[in-house]
Scaffold this motif. Structure first.
Motif, PDB file in Angstrom:
ATOM      1  N   ASP A  42       2.295  19.754   6.211  1.00 28.83           N
ATOM      2  CA  ASP A  42       1.442  18.712   6.789  1.00 28.83           C
ATOM      3  C   ASP A  42       1.455  18.898   8.308  1.00 28.83           C
ATOM      4  N   HIS A 140      -4.331  12.453   5.019  1.00 28.91           N
ATOM      5  CA  HIS A 140      -3.475  12.121   6.157  1.00 28.91           C
ATOM      6  C   HIS A 140      -3.319  10.604   6.224  1.00 28.91           C
ATOM      7  N   HIS A 262       6.826  18.550   6.808  1.00 28.72           N
ATOM      8  CA  HIS A 262       6.209  18.512   8.145  1.00 28.72           C
ATOM      9  C   HIS A 262       7.069  19.441   8.995  1.00 28.72           C
TER      10      HIS A 262
HETATM   11 ZN   LIG Z   1      -0.368  13.828   7.884  1.00 27.38          ZN
END
Ligand SMILES: [Zn+2]
Length: 334
Positions: A42, A140, A262
């Motif tokens: 991400d 998102h 992430h």
């Molecule tokens: Zn995101």
């Protein structure tokens, strides 16, 4: 989010794996590999400085994974320091990454909410930059044009419980699948996006939880195929969840792990990859895994099956929803 008082009731709704094992044990990975491992990264907070060292490590270990991008900063309201494809140096690096075999995937048009026209522009721009392949997409959090997000991830009583637990703050927060809404892009999603990420679990082996993956959910029909993933959200979470024991077990089970991470969240600092993360990945690379991109792994699992062939049974979807809801409530996250 506070734990919902009725949580203990859900503890009894444990997931039964016994009916799924025989299915995935029949899976055969390419080139004699015993299992498959990939990552969907991400792009939140990602800059050249904080993620390039991680990709250099993965490339050096022979791994090819999937990295999401934003096409533009949008109106700036969702700005979190992450770079977008409008940054020439970042775009140049992304294109180089793609040339070496990594997959570039979509994380909405921008970190801010985008209307239909902007999303349409972003899909066209994405295809101009990264080619005409079918896109892998992840919502998102925070973008209201998300598709089947917030409480729309769940059905029936699970949605009711989720809304109670989150005090209604996640109710109707995503509009991308609502026909007629200015944020609607469901038809474009169906046309351009092949795979979309939904549930994230602690378990590494997605086939043990969801042997139907990638699956089609007729109740969320603007998405062609969904896939679940394993939680490695930030460095701390990744190190806690992706232990060497669990990675070894993934190999022994012959499963597939799609890590949702992430990489900008602490995996490299000041240009140096976290040493413990490096160790885990080096260990993983010594196992007999197929380290391909998420779309390659999903294409392999799907084969020539059509949407109709991959429809998930209602009771199985309900099991997935229950399991995800339970883990969410136990962790106290939304
Ligand atoms: Zn995101």
């Amino acid at each position: 989010m506070q734990l919902w008082p009725g949580l203990m009731v859900l503890r009894s709704l444990t997931f039964n794996l016994s009916d799924t094992r025989s299915f995935y044990m029949q899976s055969i990975w390419p080139k004699g590999h015993k299992f498959a491992f990939t990552v969907v990264d991400d792009t939140d907070w990602a800059t050249l400085e904080n993620v390039k060292p991680v990709y250099d490590l993965l490339a050096g270990l022979g791994m090819r994974t999937s990295k999401t991008v934003w096409l533009s900063p949008g109106d700036g309201s969702g700005h979190n320091g992450g770079e977008t494809c409008e940054s020439p140096r970042y775009l140049k690096w992304l294109l180089g990454l793609q040339r070496t075999g990594f997959e570039i995937a979509l994380h909405n048009a921008a970190p801010a909410t985008s209307n239909r026209e902007t999303t349409q522009w972003a899909l066209e721009r994405f295809r101009q930059l990264f080619g005409g392949h079918h896109i892998l997409f992840c919502n998102h959090t925070g973008c209201r044009e998300n598709i089947y997000w917030g409480d729309a991830r769940l059905s029936g009583w699970r949605r009711t419980v989720y809304n109670l637990a989150t005090c209604g703050k996640r109710r109707d927060i995503s509009r991308g699948h609502v026909a007629g809404d200015p944020l609607f892009w469901g038809d474009l999603c169906r046309e351009h996006v092949r795979y979309a990420r939904n549930f994230v679990f602690d378990d590494l082996n997605a086939l043990a939880i969801c042997p139907e993956l990638p699956y089609h959910d007729p109740g969320r029909s603007f998405v062609n195929f969904w896939f679940p993933s394993a939680d490695g959200g930030n460095l701390k979470r990744f190190l806690a969840n992706f232990t060497t024991d669990k990675l070894d077990r993934l190999e022994a089970e012959g499963g597939v792990c799609i890590a949702y991470v992430h990489f900008a969240a602490g995996f490299a600092e000041n240009g140096v990859v976290n040493p413990e993360f490096r160790k885990r990945m080096e260990h993983l690379s010594t196992l007999n895994g197929w380290f391909a991109t998420a779309s390659e792994v999903l294409e392999h699992l799907r084969g020539s099956a059509s949407i109709k062939d991959r429809i998930i049974a209602p009771n199985r979807l309900s099991q997935l929803e229950r399991k995800w809801l339970l883990e969410k409530l136990l962790k106290g996250t939304t």
